[in-house]
Enzyme design. Structure first.
Site, mmCIF file in Angstrom:
data_model
loop_
_atom_site.group_PDB
_atom_site.id
_atom_site.type_symbol
_atom_site.label_atom_id
_atom_site.label_comp_id
_atom_site.label_asym_id
_atom_site.label_seq_id
_atom_site.Cartn_x
_atom_site.Cartn_y
_atom_site.Cartn_z
ATOM 1 N N SER A 197 62.165 47.733 68.857
ATOM 2 C CA SER A 197 61.284 48.643 68.736
ATOM 3 C C SER A 197 60.365 48.853 67.432
ATOM 4 O O SER A 197 60.979 48.319 66.417
ATOM 5 C CB SER A 197 61.689 50.027 69.101
ATOM 6 O OG SER A 197 62.213 50.869 68.200
ATOM 7 N N ASP A 198 59.180 49.284 67.670
ATOM 8 C CA ASP A 198 58.863 49.721 66.005
ATOM 9 C C ASP A 198 59.149 51.078 65.865
ATOM 10 O O ASP A 198 59.988 51.775 66.415
ATOM 11 C CB ASP A 198 57.160 49.490 66.118
ATOM 12 C CG ASP A 198 56.514 49.235 64.664
ATOM 13 O OD1 ASP A 198 57.322 49.584 63.766
ATOM 14 O OD2 ASP A 198 55.344 48.962 64.378
ATOM 15 N N TRP A 199 59.020 51.343 64.653
ATOM 16 C CA TRP A 199 59.601 52.453 64.047
ATOM 17 C C TRP A 199 59.328 53.889 65.157
ATOM 18 O O TRP A 199 58.165 54.377 65.118
ATOM 19 C CB TRP A 199 58.974 52.975 62.815
ATOM 20 C CG TRP A 199 59.484 54.123 61.913
ATOM 21 C CD1 TRP A 199 59.462 55.393 62.296
ATOM 22 C CD2 TRP A 199 60.279 53.971 60.860
ATOM 23 N NE1 TRP A 199 60.124 56.220 61.435
ATOM 24 C CE2 TRP A 199 60.791 55.320 60.419
ATOM 25 C CE3 TRP A 199 60.864 52.859 59.897
ATOM 26 C CZ2 TRP A 199 61.402 55.626 59.375
ATOM 27 C CZ3 TRP A 199 61.760 53.165 58.928
ATOM 28 C CH2 TRP A 199 62.063 54.400 58.535
ATOM 29 N N ALA A 200 60.428 54.250 65.463
ATOM 30 C CA ALA A 200 60.255 55.649 66.478
ATOM 31 C C ALA A 200 59.561 55.333 67.548
ATOM 32 O O ALA A 200 59.188 56.191 68.386
ATOM 33 C CB ALA A 200 59.940 56.738 65.433
#
Ligand code: BGC
Length: 740
Positions: free
Chosen positions: A269-272
């Site tokens: 995933s991308d950050w969060a």
């Protein structure tokens, strides 16, 4: 070491999977940021203790931003020695344009159109990162973007899917090399899947709304190219696309990437971004977000705690099939095997290698070479450039001229601040210390950082007078202006693309004092440069060129290197033209039907020309090139035949030089309206002065076809035009027919 065979890896992966608990499996799908000093005491506050604890319990599969052999060895040791199964971590890092020895920002590198150099640059970055304990980079960013308001255009390859695909392949090969298990190669990531480059109005993290034709023909090709080149991981974007956050897009991740394309690596995933699906208004809570993420096909969660906190329960309550977890873990473990981490978890932690590789002379030379190749000469009236090595009094002016920090660009977490060579320092090597320097003004009023907004000097012009005096007393002024290195990149959207602060005013005053101005631009995106283009005789686009900036700029300005870069993105005349790109559609009313009659009913603006200031593919050289004899071998071809094209290129100027020969096609009519031009071939050709050469291209159905609304590739019979020349306005033209 022997390269492990894929099938033997699968057997090993399965044997580990069999003995893993559900919690350990979910742990592999969890990535934490290592923001603390792992070899020192954990900081007060924050959740470092939880992270240590989770590492010990086998609840972490990867860490990002831990770096240095000592630090990486320390975290690796915790999982290897203290967790039940001792599965090594994969260590990720944003190695975007170099690790410590910085190469030009990716957009600048794209301006070289030099695939070999770009590949080499990625391999240098990989060798430094791997020497520092890292084995996975979150690069290349392959997002096509046509909106320079979006700060992240600095991180991509520009506006064109053909050029973008070639560069994606070069970068994947550069990072991963031929043997992923080698100690100097690292896993790459194609990001941000997909549509992030089309955020509405160029505003960071905004939604994207694009039709399927644009999705399949413009956005997806570089991702597909990266997949075909063997990229090991994909990262999803932050954005929503047509109403669905791409983190939760079953269509993109599961149907297309994993099923249709057959991608065997894993998706991070991308950050969060899994957790952010709740903020988007797509998931009702974190558990729901985790469920949608894993079902869509996100295999590893970066820092949203959704998988580690929710997945076990989701499986146990029957909401998520354990087969999805197994599939994700298999993918992650396979990459760890391929990297050789199971053979030796500390293989990237050799302090000797760290000492010898990082910042080596060889790496400095490689980034210098890349930096020179990335420079684009935008204007050179009266042959003001190259400068003369003797007998010219040079004034260097501008807030960025002596800046050895801004030149490093945006993504440079591992390098030391202010470790670049400023333009001024580069020039001094040619002119000696007696060269005249006056800054004229500051660009900023605060300390620039990666995470904070910059504050610009919009009032203090007290240094103008001294600078004007110096300009008056010189033969040539080198004026270094533009954006700060931290002004583009993530979170750096702008609505104004002019020279920030008091720079425009400074430029006009300097020009009034001395007309022999060479404008050296530092920027991470296309800027609006009308005044400069109308007045300043010489303009050199130098982007943010990394550690060796000053040396590269000086060699170009003094003619030791003849520039050959070409713009990978259109430069607009004003912000209102955006999105502006060469490969647009014709519309039903492309031209003024009655020139001179002042009619309005055609596709144009009333207040500015529709054309760009500098088109895609544009860039000058100190020499000149002539194109002639454009030929297509036959008038008509069968659908699956290769179309053979040739053109003669001559170096007609006074210098040896390089030219990017560009080939564009136009499919004149089709079931889906095709753009007025599409880049379908280019070659970087080096010619001595006076030399001529015949350049050949062949076009296959891969270049001639397109994707329809359903994403199916099709090649249509009909008439095609071909244009070959020095930029996207190439005027030499021929045509051929593709027969049924
Ligand atoms: C960026 C990614 C990057 C990640 C890890 C995110 O904010 O969008 O491109 O790889 O952070 O640093």
């Amino acid at each position: 070491m022997q390269k492990p065979q894929a099938d033997s890896i699968d057997v090993k992966v399965d044997s580990i999977l069999k003995i893993m608990t559900l919690e350990e499996k979910v742990g592999q799908m969890n990535q934490y940021n290592g923001f603390w000093d792992v070899t020192g005491p954990s900081p007060e506050g924050g959740n470092a203790e939880k992270k240590y604890e989770d590492l010990r319990k086998g609840r972490v599969g990867s860490m990002l931003t831990v770096r240095g052999t000592e630090q990486v060895r320390a975290v690796q040791k915790i999982v290897v020695e203290e967790s039940r199964l001792g599965i090594p971590l994969i260590i990720g890092f944003d190695v975007i344009h170099g690790y410590k020895t910085l190469s030009p920002i990716p957009l600048a590198e794209a301006a070289s159109w030099d695939l070999e150099a770009i590949q080499k640059s990625a391999s240098v970055a990989a060798s430094e990162a791997s020497a520092s304990g890292i084995n996975w980079t979150f690069a290349p960013m392959v997002d096509i973007s046509r909106d320079p308001r979006w700060g992240r255009v600095m991180e991509g390859a520009g506006e064109d899917p053909y050029l973008g695909s070639k560069i994606a392949i070069a970068r994947v090969h550069g990072f991963q090399g031929e043997d992923l298990a080698a100690v100097n190669t690292i896993a790459a990531t194609a990001k941000h899947f997909a549509g992030y480059g089309f955020v509405e109005a160029g505003r960071e993290y905004n939604k994207a709304d694009i039709g399927s034709v644009t999705l399949h023909n413009i956005v997806l090709p570089p991702f597909k190219a990266a997949e075909e080149a063997g990229v090991k991981t994909f990262m999803n974007g932050f954005n929503e696309l047509n109403g669905i956050p791409v983190t939760g897009s079953n269509y993109l991740l599961r149907e297309l990437l994993k099923n249709k394309w057959g991608f065997k690596g894993f998706v991070i995933s991308d950050w969060a971004s899994i957790g952010e699906m709740t903020t988007h208004g797509y998931a009702k809570d974190l558990a729901h977000a985790a469920e949608m993420g894993v079902k869509a096909g996100v295999d590893m969660d970066m820092e949203s705690y959704s998988y580690i906190d929710e997945l076990v329960n989701l499986v146990e309550t029957g909401k998520v099939d354990v087969a999805l977890i197994d599939d994700a873990v298999r993918r992650i473990l396979r990459v760890k095997f391929e990297l050789g981490l199971f053979d030796d978890p500390y293989k990237y932690c050799d302090p000797e290698r760290e000492k010898n590789v990082i910042g080596s002379k060889e790496n400095q030379e490689a980034v210098l070479d890349m930096a020179k190749k990335s420079i684009v000469l935008l204007k050179n009236n009266n042959k003001l450039l190259p400068l003369k090595k003797k007998g010219q009094k040079i004034a260097v002016i501008g807030p960025l001229a002596d800046d050895n920090n801004s030149v490093l660009g945006s993504w440079r977490i591992a390098s030391k601040d202010s470790s670049g060579i400023s333009v001024l320092d580069g020039l001094k090597q040619y002119t000696g210390n007696d060269l005249m320097f006056e800054k004229g003004a500051d660009l900023l009023t605060n300390e620039p950082t990666f995470i904070n907004e910059l504050a610009f000097n919009t009032t203090d012009t007290s240094g103008f007078e001294k600078a004007i005096n110096v300009a008056r007393n010189s033969d040539v002024v080198i004026l270094v202006l533009g954006e700060h290195g931290f002004q583009s990149g993530e979170g750096r959207s702008r609505t104004n693309l002019d020279l920030p602060g008091v720079q425009q005013e400074l430029m006009e005053k300097i020009y009034a004092a001395n007309k022999n101005v060479v404008l050296v631009l530092n920027n991470g995106r296309p800027l609006v440069l009308n005044w400069a283009a109308n007045h300043i005789p010489a303009i050199v686009e130098t982007w943010h060129l990394g550690t060796q900036t000053g040396n590269a700029v000086a060699q170009v300005l003094y003619g030791d290197y003849n520039p050959s870069g070409k713009l990978p993105m259109t430069f607009p005349r004003n912000v209102g033209q955006i999105p502006i790109y060469y490969s647009h559609k014709n519309t039903g009313r492309p031209v003024d039907p009655q020139p001179g009659a002042n009619m309005v009913f055609w596709s144009h603006y009333s207040d500015v020309e529709s054309s760009p200031l500098f088109p895609f593919g544009y860039g000058l050289s100190y020499t000149s090139f002539n194109y002639s004899n454009l030929n297509v071998e036959k008038d008509s071809y069968a659908l699956n035949e290769e179309v053979q094209v040739s053109v003669e290129l001559s170096n007609t100027g006074d210098y040896d030089g390089k030219e990017v020969v560009q080939l564009y096609i136009r499919d004149l009519f089709a079931k889906i309206v095709r753009p007025v031009r599409e880049l379908k071939g280019f070659q970087l050709v080096e010619l001595k002065k006076g030399e001529s050469r015949t350049i050949k291209f062949s076009l296959t159905s891969k270049e001639l076809g397109y994707y329809d609304q359903d994403g199916n590739f099709t090649v249509e019979p009909g008439e095609y035009e071909i244009f070959v020349g020095t930029d996207s306005n190439a005027s030499l033209k021929t045509h051929f027919i593709l027969k049924e």
